[in-house]
Motif scaffolding. Structure first.
Motif, PDB file in Angstrom:
ATOM      1  N   PRO A  11      22.836  24.325  19.445  1.00 21.77           N
ATOM      2  CA  PRO A  11      22.375  25.721  19.365  1.00 21.77           C
ATOM      3  C   PRO A  11      22.787  26.353  18.043  1.00 21.77           C
ATOM      4  N   ASP A  55      15.330  28.753  20.566  1.00 18.51           N
ATOM      5  CA  ASP A  55      15.818  30.037  21.052  1.00 18.51           C
ATOM      6  C   ASP A  55      17.344  30.063  21.030  1.00 18.51           C
ATOM      7  N   GLN A  79      20.156  27.622  22.720  1.00 24.14           N
ATOM      8  CA  GLN A  79      19.483  26.420  23.213  1.00 24.14           C
ATOM      9  C   GLN A  79      19.630  25.254  22.229  1.00 24.14           C
ATOM     10  N   GLU A  80      19.812  24.048  22.785  1.00 27.23           N
ATOM     11  CA  GLU A  80      19.689  22.853  21.958  1.00 27.23           C
ATOM     12  C   GLU A  80      18.231  22.694  21.541  1.00 27.23           C
TER      13      GLU A  80
END
Length: 465
Positions: A248, A265, A268-269
């Motif tokens: 992320p 986003d 998120q990964e």
């Protein structure tokens, strides 16, 4: 010499000779002798009792490095035997160029001109070589798309290519681009759910980039036609890809390093797919540092110029030691299960994972790689003196002999995991950049973030080769 014949070349009686590496004719009466190198011949098209020979001419440009100086030329030949020297250059239009488009569409053939790739020769090459070739082949039903920005190919893939692929329509994309154009297509195609119905597009790559790793490694640049011979006489094969899983907060670095675009986003990964190379360390840094308008005008030499600054910083400091841990994931030869092997050092200079053999013409980074074999391999070494680093990279131009040196690690892998441990002043974003097929990504450092490069089990397109 494979034969001496008397026939007409462009309507003039000539003595014609076929050699293994060229076609030669001597005009009767004047004794003027001319020749065409065999590896510049694109096609021979039978028309009635004549044959039209199409070849690329590299005007005033030894080696054809500048695509703007290349043009398609023709010779009208008559009175020659029907087979022999020219037999391997003749053939019908391949099915991926001949199929009609879906209902309501003019064609299933799309030509994409990446105007910013390499030395920006795609549009001129299309006008001077590809368009005349398609005219001789009587292929008129195609759509031409010229890029307006770095986002154009992504937009085309989303708006045009992806909907047709999801609808089950075959399509062919003639891509005048570097490796970056391929990764743009794959970026969009990879967003499709794995279980979705998807008809893989056929991609015909006409290499217009600086390094052209895919083209050099698959043989598209083994002759002097810049992929035009493969366009007509190649066959589509699944193009292997790798997946890079990013932590992320990872950001695309664009606009010569001035812009940051989130990869995913917040929190998120993210997964990015590539087909050529994923790197961290000196390779990623020199690609990023050389990605400016000022550097790009030097073509492939820009990489050497950036490497010199990295190894011998102009402020007199030492070259950077990239800090992190590297874990190699290999498949056991006895059990077939994956095993993890930690690289025994905490600082590095060069870490590169690839699916191809060459990153540019003659730069054999992975000599064991075969075209489209799908095997990931890693090349890596720790901090060495600047002179030794240049020596190791120079050995890559000698058939990949760098992989035989004691400092260099070289192995086939299932995956590679990198955990960055840069801290203090060394945590500068400059040392946290990855190169993924020419795209630059910066990753955060929080002590827990991990980058994984792994061979993808999915195929997103077929490459004609």
């Amino acid at each position: 010499m494979s034969g001496l014949f008397r026939g007409e070349v462009d309507g003039i009686l000539s003595d014609i000779t076929f050699f293994g590496d060229h076609f030669q004719w001597e005009t009767l009466g004047t004794g003027t002798r001319s020749r065409v190198p065999a590896d510049s011949i694109v096609a021979v098209i039978p028309v009635g009792s004549e044959n039209i020979l199409l070849y690329l001419k590299h005007e005033g440009d030894e080696g054809g490095k500048d695509k703007k100086n290349i043009s398609l030329e023709t010779l009208n030949l008559s009175g020659l035997p029907p087979s022999g020297f020219f037999s391997k250059y003749t053939g019908s239009l391949p099915p991926y160029l001949a199929a009609p488009g879906p209902e309501g569409a003019s064609s299933n053939v799309h030509i994409v001109l990446s105007t910013l790739s390499g030395t920006q020769g795609a549009s001129v090459f299309f006008s001077n070589a590809l368009k005349p070739l398609l005219s001789y082949l009587k292929l008129k039903a195609y759509e031409v798309h010229e890029t307006r920005s770095a986002e154009t190919i992504i937009e085309l893939a989303k708006d045009v290519f992806l909907p047709r692929a999801l609808s089950g329509h075959p399509q062919t994309i003639i891509l005048l681009s570097g490796d970056g154009g391929l990764i743009d297509l794959i970026k969009v195609f990879s967003e499709v759910p794995e279980d979705a119905a998807f008809t893989k597009p056929v991609v015909c790559l006409i290499p217009m980039g600086t390094g052209n790793g895919t083209a050099n490694s698959t043989g598209l640049l083994s002759d002097s036609t810049f992929g035009l011979s493969s366009l007509l006489r190649g066959s589509p094969k699944d193009l292997p890809a790798f997946r890079v899983r990013l932590p992320p907060g990872s950001m695309y670095v664009a606009d010569e390093g001035r812009e940051r675009i989130p990869v995913a986003d917040a929190g998120q990964e993210a997964d990015i797919y590539g087909v050529v190379v994923a790197s961290w360390g000196m390779h990623a840094s020199l690609v990023a540092d050389s990605d400016t308008a000022e550097y790009r005008k030097f073509g492939v030499d820009r990489f050497k110029m950036a490497a010199k600054e990295l190894l011998h910083p102009s402020d007199g400091s030492e070259s950077h030691r990239y800090r992190g841990t590297i874990t190699l994931v290999k498949k056991s030869s006895t059990t077939g299960l994956e095993e993890e092997h930690l690289v025994d050092r905490e600082s590095h200079m060069y870490v590169l994972v690839t699916l191809v053999s060459q990153l540019e013409k003659g730069f054999m980074i992975s000599p064991s790689s075969e075209p489209l074999d799908g095997q990931l391999r890693i090349v890596h070494f720790g901090p060495v003196a600047p002179g030794r680093a240049m020596e190791l990279m120079g050995l890559a131009y000698q058939g990949g002999k760098h992989t035989e040196e004691p400092e260099v690690g070289y192995a086939a892998v299932e995956a590679v995991r990198i955990r960055l441990t840069e801290d203090g002043d060394d945590a500068s974003e400059r040392w946290r950049r990855l190169c993924i097929d020419g795209k630059i990504v910066s990753v955060p450092v929080d002590g827990e973030s991990c980058i994984e490069v792994r061979r993808s089990q999915r195929f997103f397109c077929q490459l004609v080769m």
